[in-house]
Design an enzyme around this catalytic site. Sequence first.
Site, short mmCIF file in Angstrom:
data_model
loop_
_atom_site.label_atom_id
_atom_site.label_comp_id
_atom_site.label_asym_id
_atom_site.label_seq_id
_atom_site.Cartn_x
_atom_site.Cartn_y
_atom_site.Cartn_z
N GLU A 260 33.15 0.15 -9.73
CA GLU A 260 34.32 -0.67 -9.43
C GLU A 260 34.52 -1.66 -10.57
O GLU A 260 33.59 -2.39 -10.94
CB GLU A 260 34.13 -1.41 -8.11
CG GLU A 260 35.32 -2.27 -7.71
CD GLU A 260 35.09 -3.02 -6.40
OE1 GLU A 260 35.98 -3.80 -6.01
OE2 GLU A 260 34.01 -2.85 -5.79
N ASP B 15 37.41 -13.29 -2.48
CA ASP B 15 36.17 -13.34 -3.26
C ASP B 15 35.42 -14.64 -3.01
O ASP B 15 36.00 -15.72 -2.92
CB ASP B 15 36.47 -13.21 -4.75
CG ASP B 15 37.00 -11.84 -5.10
OD1 ASP B 15 36.56 -10.87 -4.47
OD2 ASP B 15 37.86 -11.74 -6.00
#
Length: 271
Positions: free
Chosen positions: A54, A65
């Site tokens: 990724e 995040d």
Amino acid sequence: MTNPTLAAGAVERHLRARRDTGRGLLMPYVTGGITPGWTDYLRAFAAAGADAIEVGLPFSDPTLDGVTIQQAGETALARGASTRRILADLSGMPDVGVPLVASTYYNLVLHDGHEAFCAALRRAGVGGLIVPDLPVHEADELTDVAADAGIELVLLASPATPQPRLAEISCRSRGFVYAVSLMGTTGERAALAVSAAELTERIRRVTDQPVLLGFGISTPDQAREARRHADGVVVGAAVMRRVLDGAGPDDLRAFLATLRQALDQECDRPR
């Protein structure tokens, strides 16, 4: 250079083929542009036994995040990283032998436009795309454009996802289903969330696609436990913390090799 053999649906076929041999799947994450030679991490990940990688395209307001990935994104942006520069870096490197899956927020997709964004991913040799802030009921246009460009749009499911919606996500996701282990942001945690097992079991009721479990998987023991429920794991914050602390590609290869070994040991357990 881009991978000349990259074909539509290659991410899912690759992961299915490896899963069907009994292998536990490992997908590490790196923030694009985090260091001057950041693509060296991709080669190290592949050498450590990654099944897909990724690549984060940093965004200035990363709502999903945690602190570590936020810091990684800020560091990359301060270095001048951008979607175009990151994809140019990918275009200029040899094929690492495993699929690349980009991840970013929908603002960056909209900024370039669906067609241009997906075409740029394809030219860079990227086969999949994760957009965590794009809900399934608003994903029709990007799903269609991505498919036309040969990009597999991966959808996320969380412990709070109702079963009918989970079935829709699992049906429409391509490449794999990204199972979010807990309600929260990314980041290292002391233990695998108890909600992970129930979520992956619910996903398995409605699809035979590969299921990768992410958010909070930081250690070999957690990877081993996650493999008992899912087909594999996504490891991001634990990787990026090491990069932020100065770890080089060889250090990351050694760390990921411990996760690879844990996944392989779990696969070898009697069932």
